[in-house]
Design an enzyme around this catalytic site. Structure first.
Site: not given
Length: 390
Positions: A152, A180, A201, A241, A322
């Protein structure tokens, strides 16, 4: 001032087609995909299964091999923690690499505290692993090899086809973080025997907060216990959910994912302009196979933060999103044998299919101008020019 966005390895702009596909499931078709007793719930369930088919088709997988998660970080935790638990009867050894994403390395450090043995493969100064080192590292108690497809920070590619074959020959599971690579290069799991694969995504012009985990169906099923227990969603592998609109967006993003070849030409043009006009710069991984959109560049004897502050019209990064806010130098660059000073002087530029030639030309002009200005006022640079420091 119009912003030029060149931080696409951190996240990408959502595609208009993806946004339009998601909207109905935020407004009209807002049912819970588990509520199949009524029309709204069934519509959501149908949409989820269509997205699962879209993801599977793009990967060369089957629908039953795709599990939806919140993204690659969750998937990585699920796999590393789950495999070490499920396969403790076979062994307690994992192989990874010093340049892996923090989601992998941090989880591995925690597993080490629980008695799991971790081998961290080194890389050369281009960020490449030695496949002979990998072969030597695999032992009888090795239960998993965890190596990313593309870095990345630098864009350096690991030879995942070769890695997969080595693992297959040694009867060891291969888990690949392909976050990536997806959307930038084709990956066909009917041809590459990867056992487990993770993606997100938001790296492919889809929504944030959704990803997919591929687990190959084999005669002897791969055991990956659930990280999140709940109501039995996703074949009992991921409770909670379902994020229907996000899943729909991920499916659409996978379906339309493309990487125009001109993007790599834009990246190469930018690098050549900087090499021609700025002395003492290093382009990391330039001699290795790389993603066509990524450039990691050290501007020696100037802090990356100073460059970015001087160019507010450019959205760049000093490394992985990150790791933002950390005072430590990039672990990726350190593993590639960079000194701390050079690591702190490194900027990552990452393009997308929306990046234009005009934006790259403007970026080159700004960088050339700003670096010259900062160095003109830098006593350290003057010492370097005089040959008093290296």
């Amino acid at each position: 001032m119009e912003l030029i966005y060149l931080d696409n390895n951190a996240t990408t702009k959502i595609d208009d087609q993806v946004f339009e596909a998601m909207l109905p499931f935020l407004r009209e078709s807002y049912g819970n995909a588990s509520s199949i007793q009524h029309q709204l719930g069934r519509a959501s369930q149908t949409a989820v299964e269509h997205a699962r088919s879209q993801v599977a088709t793009c990967l060369g997988a089957t629908e039953k091999e795709i599990i939806f998660t919140s993204g690659a970080t969750e998937s990585i935790n699920m796999v590393l923690r789950g495999i070490t638990s499920a396969y403790k009867g076979k062994g307690n050894h994992i192989i990874t690499c010093k340049t892996e994403h923090k989601a992998v390395l941090t989880t591995c450090r925690l597993l080490e505290k629980k008695g799991i043995k971790i081998t961290y493969l080194p890389v050369n100064d281009q960020g490449e692993i030695d496949l002979d080192n990998l072969k030597s590292a695999i032992q009888s108690d090795t239960i998993l090899v965890c190596l990313m497809a593309a870095n990345n920070e630098t864009g350096v590619l690991h030879p995942i086809s070769d890695i997969a074959k080595i693992c297959q020959e040694r009867d060891t599971l291969f888990f690949c973080d392909a976050t990536q690579l997806i959307g930038k290069s084709e990956i066909n799991l009917t041809k590459i025997p990867i056992d487990i694969l993770a993606l997100s995504g938001h790296k492919i012009h889809g929504p944030k907060g959704v990803g997919a985990l591929y687990i190959r169906r084999k005669r002897k099923p791969i055991q990956v216990p659930a990280l999140i227990s709940g109501g039995g969603q996703e074949n009992d592998l991921r409770g909670g959910t379902l994020h229907v609109s996000g899943i729909v967006g991920l499916g659409k993003a996978m379906e339309i994912a493309s990487f125009p070849p001109y993007i790599s030409h834009y990246r190469d043009y930018l690098e050549q302009q900087l090499l021609d006009h700025i002395p003492a710069i290093i382009i990391h991984g330039s001699a290795a196979p790389r993603l066509g959109n990524t450039s990691s560049i050290t501007f020696r004897h100037i802090k990356a933060s100073e460059i970015m502050i001087a160019m507010p019209q450019l959205a760049l990064s000093a490394g992985s999103a990150c790791s933002a806010g950390l005072r430590d130098p990039s672990h990726v660059l350190k593993a590639m044998h960079l000194h701390d000073e050079d690591a702190f002087s490194t900027i990552r530029i990452s393009l997308s299919r929306y990046t234009t030639k005009q934006e790259i030309e403007k970026t080159a002009q700004l960088l050339i101008q700003v670096v010259a200005q900062l160095r003109a006022n830098s006593p350290i640079w003057q010492l370097y020019e005089q040959g008093l420091i290296t």
